[in-house]
Design an enzyme around this catalytic site. Structure first.
Site, PDB file in Angstrom:
ATOM      1  N   ARG A 106       0.871  -1.181   0.000  1.00 24.40           N
ATOM      2  CA  ARG A 106       0.000   0.000   0.000  1.00 24.40           C
ATOM      3  C   ARG A 106       0.900   1.221   0.000  1.00 24.40           C
ATOM      4  O   ARG A 106       2.119   1.114   0.017  1.00 24.40           O
ATOM      5  CB  ARG A 106      -0.916  -0.011   1.217  1.00 24.40           C
ATOM      6  N   CYS A 110       3.248   8.969  -5.100  1.00 21.29           N
ATOM      7  CA  CYS A 110       4.008  10.173  -4.754  1.00 21.29           C
ATOM      8  C   CYS A 110       3.005  11.309  -4.697  1.00 21.29           C
ATOM      9  O   CYS A 110       2.322  11.576  -5.697  1.00 21.29           O
ATOM     10  CB  CYS A 110       5.061  10.440  -5.824  1.00 21.29           C
ATOM     11  N   GLU A 145      -3.212   7.524   7.360  1.00 20.14           N
ATOM     12  CA  GLU A 145      -1.868   7.658   7.937  1.00 20.14           C
ATOM     13  C   GLU A 145      -0.851   8.245   6.961  1.00 20.14           C
ATOM     14  O   GLU A 145       0.092   7.573   6.530  1.00 20.14           O
ATOM     15  CB  GLU A 145      -1.374   6.291   8.431  1.00 20.14           C
ATOM     16  N   CYS A 150       8.871  10.542  -0.567  1.00 22.81           N
ATOM     17  CA  CYS A 150       9.316  10.180  -1.908  1.00 22.81           C
ATOM     18  C   CYS A 150      10.437  11.151  -2.285  1.00 22.81           C
ATOM     19  O   CYS A 150      10.485  12.276  -1.772  1.00 22.81           O
ATOM     20  CB  CYS A 150       8.125  10.306  -2.860  1.00 22.81           C
ATOM     21  N   CYS A 152      11.478  11.528  -5.745  1.00 21.75           N
ATOM     22  CA  CYS A 152      11.510  11.462  -7.214  1.00 21.75           C
ATOM     23  C   CYS A 152      11.706  12.850  -7.839  1.00 21.75           C
ATOM     24  O   CYS A 152      11.837  13.857  -7.139  1.00 21.75           O
ATOM     25  CB  CYS A 152      10.215  10.828  -7.726  1.00 21.75           C
ATOM     26  N   CYS A 155       9.151  15.405  -6.962  1.00 24.75           N
ATOM     27  CA  CYS A 155       9.432  15.974  -5.634  1.00 24.75           C
ATOM     28  C   CYS A 155      10.562  17.001  -5.726  1.00 24.75           C
ATOM     29  O   CYS A 155      10.518  18.035  -5.052  1.00 24.75           O
ATOM     30  CB  CYS A 155       9.796  14.876  -4.647  1.00 24.75           C
ATOM     31  N   GLU A 302      -7.681   4.419  15.619  1.00 24.99           N
ATOM     32  CA  GLU A 302      -7.295   3.005  15.540  1.00 24.99           C
ATOM     33  C   GLU A 302      -6.449   2.623  16.746  1.00 24.99           C
ATOM     34  O   GLU A 302      -5.574   3.396  17.166  1.00 24.99           O
ATOM     35  CB  GLU A 302      -6.379   2.738  14.329  1.00 24.99           C
ATOM     36  N   GLU A 350      -2.051  -8.346   6.206  1.00 27.21           N
ATOM     37  CA  GLU A 350      -2.199  -8.257   7.668  1.00 27.21           C
ATOM     38  C   GLU A 350      -3.156  -9.313   8.197  1.00 27.21           C
ATOM     39  O   GLU A 350      -3.933  -9.052   9.118  1.00 27.21           O
ATOM     40  CB  GLU A 350      -2.626  -6.844   8.052  1.00 27.21           C
TER      41      GLU A 350
HETATM   42  C1  GAL Z   1      -2.341   1.156  10.949  1.00 26.81           C
HETATM   43  C2  GAL Z   1      -3.049   1.269   9.615  1.00 26.81           C
HETATM   44  C3  GAL Z   1      -4.049   0.158   9.420  1.00 26.81           C
HETATM   45  C4  GAL Z   1      -3.428  -1.153   9.773  1.00 26.81           C
HETATM   46  C5  GAL Z   1      -2.919  -1.093  11.176  1.00 26.81           C
HETATM   47  C6  GAL Z   1      -2.361  -2.377  11.682  1.00 26.81           C
HETATM   48  O1  GAL Z   1      -1.154   1.840  11.007  1.00 26.81           O
HETATM   49  O2  GAL Z   1      -3.713   2.496   9.487  1.00 26.81           O
HETATM   50  O3  GAL Z   1      -4.483   0.162   8.087  1.00 26.81           O
HETATM   51  O4  GAL Z   1      -2.414  -1.429   8.867  1.00 26.81           O
HETATM   52  O5  GAL Z   1      -1.929  -0.112  11.254  1.00 26.81           O
HETATM   53  O6  GAL Z   1      -1.098  -2.653  11.263  1.00 26.81           O
END
Ligand code: GAL
Length: 581
Positions: A106, A110, A145, A150, A152, A155, A302, A350
């Site tokens: 993911r 850039c 996040e 980058c 390049c 940039c 999160e 993940e």
């Molecule tokens: C965060 C991210 C999530 C997921 C989580 C667990 O940093 O925003 O998408 O990857 O970590 O690793």
């Protein structure tokens, strides 16, 4: 009464539709009232350059709404789809050492690539147009996040324009960057490059400015999307801040651009996770306050449910710890606690990340634990936190400490801030962890450890705070450079009432014996010639280790060495008594 947000990232596109109804039923069981949807859905939402497919998201949002669950609807720009990559190879990020990354994870983009910026705004626009009026919509979650740098050619061009805007002409740049060192004088803007891998040490001012530039570039990408969404919708707009020394984002500045400060928090220590959470929470509140939200409200977007993951290892926390974690955030002003993620992914990068509904299903202990917590929080509203004590934590200083050449490699700025935070909190205070740009006037005590980088504005602000009666604690390794990483000898002398005549960073096994205590100083020792201060702690051989200086209506305490926790507490107790007089 405002309800707390409770829920997490929900990625229904990873599951057949039959599972969605179960999900929503389980969400109701767990008292979930908000889920973040669509963070990584770009390839589903826009399967080809001119094709959109919103049908599945319509059905998800309708299902949620029928169950009374709100959506924090994301723009999916953190993960461009494969077709985009193929069409725009120039929009892939290039590392410092010149490697152009390929699709497969993911954050492969850039933010300065025109094609990526245009594609981002386009998908944000399409989502805004379609869902602004949806009843499930509670909040927009732009991107995910921000933090991918980058180096390049896009940039490079952007950096040159950014520098021209900041400095006006190359003479000013040369002055700011001290380019006469190692023959780096620039005559033309297009000679200036990002700090790519080079033969030996990079120029610290260039590295620092590049981080500022990366932060501003990403901010512009965020603002483009925010404005697009704002034109269609009145729902609050934010993005989730990720914390850590590697993140090239000036969060204090960004906090002014979001409707609610939202952070992700993934502590790295099983034993100390509550301490790490407390710091992150107080920092989020500090950013919110400094950005003009006096109530200091912020959102935990999160965290991992009942687990700590670090270095590739996922450790389940003991029963009850998920609750303690949530309360740590909520007691510090969070308006909600959200998790990553709702349902564990069977495959994908993940797949072993903890989830509220783990692979083992809803009968598993973690689901039960989170559901009980959801029930408990359902009756609770956000906590108002007021703090009279502030700890300054400055991301620019953190970046500056990462420069290739600093006086000591043994100063870990983040760890130092954690320690002070623990000491201040242990003394029973609510502590706002604030950026240097915060207004300090409301605080009785401000502590700024190892504030290595101080701009003229910061010097002025700290003096203003003390002149008007504030109590300020400063330590060794502060005010050593300006905002262009140029050394500023004597910059603190008037404020601390002493001349710092020699800095001695100590080796890890070296200590400084202190008078009247078995505690010792570590890490650093400043030799002081006291001019106008009172010595409150001496070394065993009679040098000043801690001094106190009346300055205007206030007081400054300066620590010439690093003290242990007990000694720090004593110092604070003493200073506080002083400030109460
Ligand atoms: C965060 C991210 C999530 C997921 C989580 C667990 O940093 O925003 O998408 O990857 O970590 O690793």
């Amino acid at each position: 009464m405002q309800a707390l947000h409770f829920g997490g990232d929900y990625n229904p596109e990873q599951w057949p539709e039959q599972v969605w109804a179960d999900d929503v039923e389980l969400m109701r069981t767990a008292h979930v009232n908000l889920v973040t949807v669509g963070v990584f859905s770009w390839s589903r939402l826009q399967p080809g350059p001119d094709e959109f497919d919103f049908g599945w998201l319509d059905r998800v949002l309708d299902l949620l709404d029928d169950a009374g669950i709100g959506a924090c609807l994301a723009t999916p720009t953190a993960s461009p789809p494969p077709w985009f990559t193929r069409l725009h190879p120039d929009a892939m990020p290039v590392t410092r050492d010149g490697i152009r990354l390929t699709h497969g994870s993911r954050d492969t983009y850039c933010v300065n690539a025109p094609a990526y910026r245009a594609a981002s705004t386009r998908i944000a626009d399409a989502l805004g147009a379609r869902y602004a009026g949806h009843r499930a919509l509670r909040m927009w979650h732009v991107h995910n996040e921000y933090g991918t740098p980058c180096y390049c050619d896009h940039c490079a061009t952007g950096f040159q324009v950014w520098l021209a805007g900041r400095y006006g002409d190359t003479d000013a740049l040369n002055d700011a960057w001290s380019t006469d060192f190692w023959s780096q004088r620039y005559r033309e803007w297009d000679e200036v490059l990002p700090p790519r891998v080079t033969q030996y040490l990079s120029n610290p001012a260039q590295v620092l400015d590049y981080r500022r530039f990366v932060s501003d570039s990403m901010l512009r990408h965020y603002i483009d999307q925010r404005e697009t969404l704002r034109a269609a919708s009145r729902a609050p707009i934010t993005t989730n801040f990720v914390l850590g020394g590697w993140v090239p984002v000036d969060h204090a500045r960004w906090a002014r651009e979001v409707d609610v400060v939202a952070i992700d928090n993934y502590p790295s220590s099983v034993d100390d996770h509550l301490t790490e959470r407390a710091f992150a929470a107080d920092l989020a509140r500090g950013w919110a306050r400094a950005a003009g939200h006096p109530d200091g409200r912020w959102l935990l977007m999160e965290h991992a449910p009942g687990a700590v993951h670090s270095g590739g290892v996922v450790r389940a926390l003991a029963a009850g710890q998920a609750r303690e974690a949530a309360l740590t955030y909520l007691d510090r002003g969070a308006v909600g606690v959200m998790y990553f993620q709702w349902r564990a992914s069977r495959g994908g990068a993940e797949q072993w990340h903890p989830a509220i509904v783990p692979h083992e299903g809803a009968a598993a202990p973690i689901f039960q634990e989170i559901s009980l917590l959801g029930a408990e929080l359902a009756g609770r509203s956000p906590t108002a936190v007021s703090a009279q004590v502030a700890l300054i934590f400055d991301e620019l200083t953190m970046w500056a400490w990462q420069a290739p050449h600093v006086p000591s490699r043994d100063i870990d700025y983040e760890k130092m801030a954690y320690r002070w935070h623990g000491v201040l909190g242990g003394a029973g205070s609510a502590v706002d962890v604030v950026p240097v740009t915060a207004s300090l006037s409301g605080y009785r005590l401000v502590v700024a450890p190892a504030l290595y980088l101080m701009s003229q504005a910061v010097h002025t602000a700290l003096r203003g705070y003390v002149l008007e009666g504030g109590t300020l604690v400063l330590t060794f390794a502060s005010g050593l450079v300006d905002d262009c990483a140029r050394v500023t000898p004597g910059a603190l002398d008037d404020l601390i009432g002493a001349r710092i005549v020699r800095h001695t960073p100590l080796l890890s096994d070296e200590t400084v014996a202190l008078a009247g205590t078995d505690a010792v100083g570590r890490r650093w020792f400043d030799q002081l010639e006291v001019t106008d201060a009172r010595v409150t702690l001496q070394t065993a051989d009679g040098a000043a280790a801690v001094i106190e200086h009346r300055f205007g209506a206030g007081l400054v305490r300066y620590l010439a060495t690093d003290l242990d926790e007990r000694q720090l507490l004593d110092t604070l107790a003493d200073v506080r008594k002083g400030s109460a007089e």
